[in-house]
Scaffold this active site. Structure first.
Site, PDB file in Angstrom:
ATOM      1  N   CYS A 237       0.876  -1.181   0.000  1.00 55.60           N
ATOM      2  CA  CYS A 237       0.000   0.000   0.000  1.00 55.60           C
ATOM      3  C   CYS A 237       0.908   1.224   0.000  1.00 55.60           C
ATOM      4  CB  CYS A 237      -0.977  -0.039   1.180  1.00 55.60           C
ATOM      5  SG  CYS A 237      -0.181  -0.186   2.789  1.00 55.60           S
ATOM      6  N   ARG A 242      -2.227  -0.932   5.399  1.00 50.37           N
ATOM      7  CA  ARG A 242      -3.410  -1.491   4.737  1.00 50.37           C
ATOM      8  C   ARG A 242      -3.099  -2.854   4.129  1.00 50.37           C
ATOM      9  NH1 ARG A 242      -4.767   3.762   1.101  1.00 50.37           N
ATOM     10  NH2 ARG A 242      -2.522   4.032   1.321  1.00 50.37           N
TER      11      ARG A 242
END
Length: 280
Positions: A237, A242
């Site tokens: 990410c 994430r």
């Protein structure tokens, strides 16, 4: 104590409550380390009984530009010492945001070669909303002497990614927003995405209607995009937060091999020699 083989990778709240409640499970409870990666204020109000609060900053290097890179091994050894880690425990991890930091912690466990762990499906959202017992007293462990080694088989460097860009066996799972992927939202010197990367935003793998559990029936949707379990997956990410969740999701779906690029876009987008693509 040895780990408990009966706890699956994706652990439902009911199953954890049963494990914690049964008198017969004293040995199981003693062999567990429960990691809470929630906001400290939430932890002070309510957490899974026995859980220890860990701050996400302890999992990352924190140095710019790629602040999300794996920290020095001494930092990890200090953290795991505070957790009373011996390597024989079964570690259960949860957070308050749908699995990003919990997944990052599980990737960290893979990095240090620890094999026995579970993710509390839905995290604290599911635990609280479904009426499971909580406590507000903070928990600490007696520190242990910890010496760790790094397993780089679950890590990808920018050089490694450059070397496999044209290899059809490797697929890059970009867990960022479509705006970041297309280059409309600029988060580094360069915008866009790694050529060939496939965008499936991390939140799409969560089910808000089921208290942020991992969504069911994801494999056909991912495979239609080119992220199939027979491929070697590299996920990233902006700072491997994430993509901690997408790493965990791919593991839970039985993908052949998953690596995380901890440098992520904060490194790739700031290196002079890395290729990028704008748009879809």
């Amino acid at each position: 104590m040895t780990h408990n083989n009966n706890l699956p990778l994706i652990l439902e709240p009911d199953a954890l409550e049963s494990a914690l409640a049964s008198d017969e499970n004293t040995s199981i409870k003693e062999s567990l380390i429960i990691i809470d990666l929630c906001n400290p204020r939430l932890y002070q109000q309510a957490h899974v009984p026995g859980a220890i609060n860990v701050q996400p900053q302890q999992l990352i290097a924190g140095t710019l530009p790629a602040r999300g890179k794996l920290p020095p091994i001494s930092q990890l050894e200090s953290l795991f010492s505070e957790l009373g880690y011996t390597g024989k425990e079964h570690i259960i991890v949860y957070d308050d945001e749908g699995g990003g930091w919990a997944g990052r912690f599980i990737w960290t466990l893979d990095v240090i070669g620890h094999k026995h762990y579970s993710y509390l499906n839905g995290g604290i959202h599911a635990w609280l909303k479904e009426g499971h017992p909580t406590e507000s007293t903070p928990n600490q462990k007696t520190p242990t002497a910890v010496s760790l080694t790094i397993n780089d088989n679950v890590m990808a460097t920018s050089d490694f990614i450059m070397s496999v860009l044209d290899d059809p066996q490797f697929k890059i799972w970009d867990a960022r927003s479509p705006e970041e992927y297309r280059g409309e939202k600029v988060m580094a010197m360069k915008a866009g995405h790694i050529p060939g990367a496939i965008n499936f935003e991390w939140t799409r793998a969560m089910d808000p209607e089921k208290n942020y559990r991992i969504r069911e029936n994801l494999i056909p949707e991912l495979a239609a995009l080119g992220l199939s379990p027979d491929k070697e997956i590299i996920t990233h990410c902006q700072a491997h937060h994430r993509s901690g969740f997408t790493y965990l999701v791919a593991k839970s779906l039985g993908f052949k091999h998953i690596r995380a690029y901890d440098g992520s876009w904060s490194e790739w987008g700031n290196l002079p020699e890395t290729p990028v693509k704008i748009g879809t």
